[in-house]
Design a protein around this motif. Structure first.
Motif, PDB file in Angstrom:
ATOM      1  N   LEU A   1       0.821  -1.209   0.000  1.00 24.08           N
ATOM      2  CA  LEU A   1       0.000   0.000   0.000  1.00 24.08           C
ATOM      3  C   LEU A   1       0.854   1.259   0.000  1.00 24.08           C
ATOM      4  O   LEU A   1       0.456   2.290  -0.520  1.00 24.08           O
ATOM      5  CB  LEU A   1      -0.911   0.020   1.233  1.00 24.08           C
ATOM      6  CG  LEU A   1      -1.973  -1.063   1.301  1.00 24.08           C
ATOM      7  CD1 LEU A   1      -2.678  -1.016   2.652  1.00 24.08           C
ATOM      8  CD2 LEU A   1      -2.973  -0.905   0.184  1.00 24.08           C
ATOM      9  N   PHE A   2       2.036   1.163   0.591  1.00 18.25           N
ATOM     10  CA  PHE A   2       2.936   2.311   0.659  1.00 18.25           C
ATOM     11  C   PHE A   2       3.926   2.325  -0.504  1.00 18.25           C
ATOM     12  O   PHE A   2       4.306   3.386  -0.982  1.00 18.25           O
ATOM     13  CB  PHE A   2       3.692   2.308   1.992  1.00 18.25           C
ATOM     14  CG  PHE A   2       2.793   2.454   3.181  1.00 18.25           C
ATOM     15  CD1 PHE A   2       2.422   3.706   3.618  1.00 18.25           C
ATOM     16  CD2 PHE A   2       2.297   1.356   3.851  1.00 18.25           C
ATOM     17  CE1 PHE A   2       1.579   3.865   4.715  1.00 18.25           C
ATOM     18  CE2 PHE A   2       1.457   1.494   4.942  1.00 18.25           C
ATOM     19  CZ  PHE A   2       1.097   2.754   5.370  1.00 18.25           C
ATOM     20  N   ALA A   3       4.337   1.168  -0.978  1.00 14.79           N
ATOM     21  CA  ALA A   3       5.366   1.082  -2.011  1.00 14.79           C
ATOM     22  C   ALA A   3       4.817   1.319  -3.420  1.00 14.79           C
ATOM     23  O   ALA A   3       5.477   1.971  -4.233  1.00 14.79           O
ATOM     24  CB  ALA A   3       6.052  -0.282  -1.947  1.00 14.79           C
ATOM     25  N   VAL A   4       3.639   0.817  -3.723  1.00 14.63           N
ATOM     26  CA  VAL A   4       3.095   0.921  -5.080  1.00 14.63           C
ATOM     27  C   VAL A   4       2.913   2.375  -5.523  1.00 14.63           C
ATOM     28  O   VAL A   4       3.310   2.728  -6.637  1.00 14.63           O
ATOM     29  CB  VAL A   4       1.793   0.099  -5.221  1.00 14.63           C
ATOM     30  CG1 VAL A   4       1.074   0.403  -6.514  1.00 14.63           C
ATOM     31  CG2 VAL A   4       2.112  -1.389  -5.116  1.00 14.63           C
ATOM     32  N   PRO A   5       2.351   3.269  -4.699  1.00 16.46           N
ATOM     33  CA  PRO A   5       2.238   4.661  -5.164  1.00 16.46           C
ATOM     34  C   PRO A   5       3.591   5.311  -5.457  1.00 16.46           C
ATOM     35  O   PRO A   5       3.723   6.061  -6.426  1.00 16.46           O
ATOM     36  CB  PRO A   5       1.536   5.377  -4.001  1.00 16.46           C
ATOM     37  CG  PRO A   5       0.801   4.307  -3.288  1.00 16.46           C
ATOM     38  CD  PRO A   5       1.636   3.079  -3.439  1.00 16.46           C
ATOM     39  N   VAL A   6       4.599   5.006  -4.667  1.00 14.77           N
ATOM     40  CA  VAL A   6       5.937   5.559  -4.903  1.00 14.77           C
ATOM     41  C   VAL A   6       6.491   5.021  -6.224  1.00 14.77           C
ATOM     42  O   VAL A   6       7.054   5.785  -7.025  1.00 14.77           O
ATOM     43  CB  VAL A   6       6.884   5.223  -3.726  1.00 14.77           C
ATOM     44  CG1 VAL A   6       8.310   5.617  -4.036  1.00 14.77           C
ATOM     45  CG2 VAL A   6       6.393   5.902  -2.457  1.00 14.77           C
ATOM     46  N   LEU A   7       6.304   3.726  -6.482  1.00 15.77           N
ATOM     47  CA  LEU A   7       6.787   3.143  -7.732  1.00 15.77           C
ATOM     48  C   LEU A   7       6.064   3.730  -8.942  1.00 15.77           C
ATOM     49  O   LEU A   7       6.684   3.995  -9.968  1.00 15.77           O
ATOM     50  CB  LEU A   7       6.621   1.625  -7.702  1.00 15.77           C
ATOM     51  CG  LEU A   7       7.506   0.876  -6.708  1.00 15.77           C
ATOM     52  CD1 LEU A   7       7.131  -0.604  -6.683  1.00 15.77           C
ATOM     53  CD2 LEU A   7       8.968   1.055  -7.049  1.00 15.77           C
ATOM     54  N   VAL A   8       4.769   3.970  -8.819  1.00 17.37           N
ATOM     55  CA  VAL A   8       4.006   4.567  -9.922  1.00 17.37           C
ATOM     56  C   VAL A   8       4.499   5.981 -10.199  1.00 17.37           C
ATOM     57  O   VAL A   8       4.691   6.375 -11.359  1.00 17.37           O
ATOM     58  CB  VAL A   8       2.493   4.546  -9.622  1.00 17.37           C
ATOM     59  CG1 VAL A   8       1.714   5.391 -10.600  1.00 17.37           C
ATOM     60  CG2 VAL A   8       1.983   3.112  -9.630  1.00 17.37           C
ATOM     61  N   ILE A   9       4.738   6.765  -9.155  1.00 15.03           N
ATOM     62  CA  ILE A   9       5.245   8.134  -9.331  1.00 15.03           C
ATOM     63  C   ILE A   9       6.616   8.114  -9.998  1.00 15.03           C
ATOM     64  O   ILE A   9       6.885   8.899 -10.917  1.00 15.03           O
ATOM     65  CB  ILE A   9       5.290   8.872  -7.983  1.00 15.03           C
ATOM     66  CG1 ILE A   9       3.865   9.162  -7.522  1.00 15.03           C
ATOM     67  CG2 ILE A   9       6.101  10.160  -8.074  1.00 15.03           C
ATOM     68  CD1 ILE A   9       3.757   9.687  -6.107  1.00 15.03           C
ATOM     69  N   LEU A  10       7.497   7.208  -9.576  1.00 18.83           N
ATOM     70  CA  LEU A  10       8.817   7.105 -10.197  1.00 18.83           C
ATOM     71  C   LEU A  10       8.709   6.684 -11.658  1.00 18.83           C
ATOM     72  O   LEU A  10       9.434   7.209 -12.518  1.00 18.83           O
ATOM     73  CB  LEU A  10       9.695   6.121  -9.417  1.00 18.83           C
ATOM     74  CG  LEU A  10      10.144   6.581  -8.033  1.00 18.83           C
ATOM     75  CD1 LEU A  10      10.891   5.453  -7.316  1.00 18.83           C
ATOM     76  CD2 LEU A  10      11.022   7.823  -8.133  1.00 18.83           C
ATOM     77  N   LEU A  11       7.821   5.765 -11.969  1.00 18.36           N
ATOM     78  CA  LEU A  11       7.622   5.318 -13.344  1.00 18.36           C
ATOM     79  C   LEU A  11       7.116   6.464 -14.221  1.00 18.36           C
ATOM     80  O   LEU A  11       7.633   6.693 -15.318  1.00 18.36           O
ATOM     81  CB  LEU A  11       6.641   4.146 -13.379  1.00 18.36           C
ATOM     82  CG  LEU A  11       6.348   3.543 -14.738  1.00 18.36           C
ATOM     83  CD1 LEU A  11       7.596   2.873 -15.301  1.00 18.36           C
ATOM     84  CD2 LEU A  11       5.214   2.545 -14.642  1.00 18.36           C
ATOM     85  N   VAL A  12       6.132   7.200 -13.735  1.00 17.57           N
ATOM     86  CA  VAL A  12       5.587   8.331 -14.492  1.00 17.57           C
ATOM     87  C   VAL A  12       6.659   9.399 -14.689  1.00 17.57           C
ATOM     88  O   VAL A  12       6.809   9.958 -15.788  1.00 17.57           O
ATOM     89  CB  VAL A  12       4.333   8.908 -13.791  1.00 17.57           C
ATOM     90  CG1 VAL A  12       3.926  10.243 -14.375  1.00 17.57           C
ATOM     91  CG2 VAL A  12       3.189   7.906 -13.875  1.00 17.57           C
TER      92      VAL A  12
END
Length: 146
Positions: free
Chosen positions: A116-127
């Motif tokens: 729940l905490f890691a996925v949003p950070v990974l999505v932001i880095l990918l974008v």
């Protein structure tokens, strides 16, 4: 003609079914569900904690704001445990152990909740990576044409 076995089953349903359906409405609320603690400091602790706990029936309200019977029972538990001397952290841990991480609006990072905490950070880095790459290509394409 109706068979005696069918008649007996219908009679049994007529006797047994109304009990559980009406049970929730006939039960009185827990003593501290709607009654505040006498000590203002303890009530403030209980209220602050109740605003951080999710009503499991309503799901969009805290137990402090919900009128659901389950929220009333949870408010009673919070106030009773505060009155017994437990800290808000101990009460939160007990409720999480009983109802799961979903009961808390402030979930802790553990082996179950880390995505729940890691996925949003990974999505932001990918974008950000995609945007930087596209902007870099546009600058290099625009620089050669001039």
């Amino acid at each position: 003609m109706i068979r005696p076995a069918v008649l007996a089953a219908l009679a049994l349903l007529a006797v047994v079914l109304p009990g559980p359906l009406g049970a929730q409405d006939t039960m009185p609320p827990a003593p501290y569900a709607y009654q505040q603690l006498d000590d203002p400091k303890l009530e403030a602790e209980a209220t602050a904690l109740m605003h951080t706990l999710r009503c499991l029936k309503c799901q969009s309200q805290s137990i402090a704001d919900s009128d659901a019977p389950m929220a009333g029972d949870m408010r009673h538990q919070v106030r009773s445990r505060i009155l017994a001397g437990e800290s808000p952290d101990q009460i939160r841990a007990w409720l999480i152990a009983r109802y799961g991480d979903y009961v808390s609006y402030q979930p802790e990072v553990n082996s179950i909740t880390w995505p729940l905490f890691a996925v949003p950070v990974l999505v932001i880095l990918l974008v950000a990576g995609v945007l930087l790459r596209r902007l870099g290509k546009r600058r290099s394409d625009g620089g050669e044409a001039a």
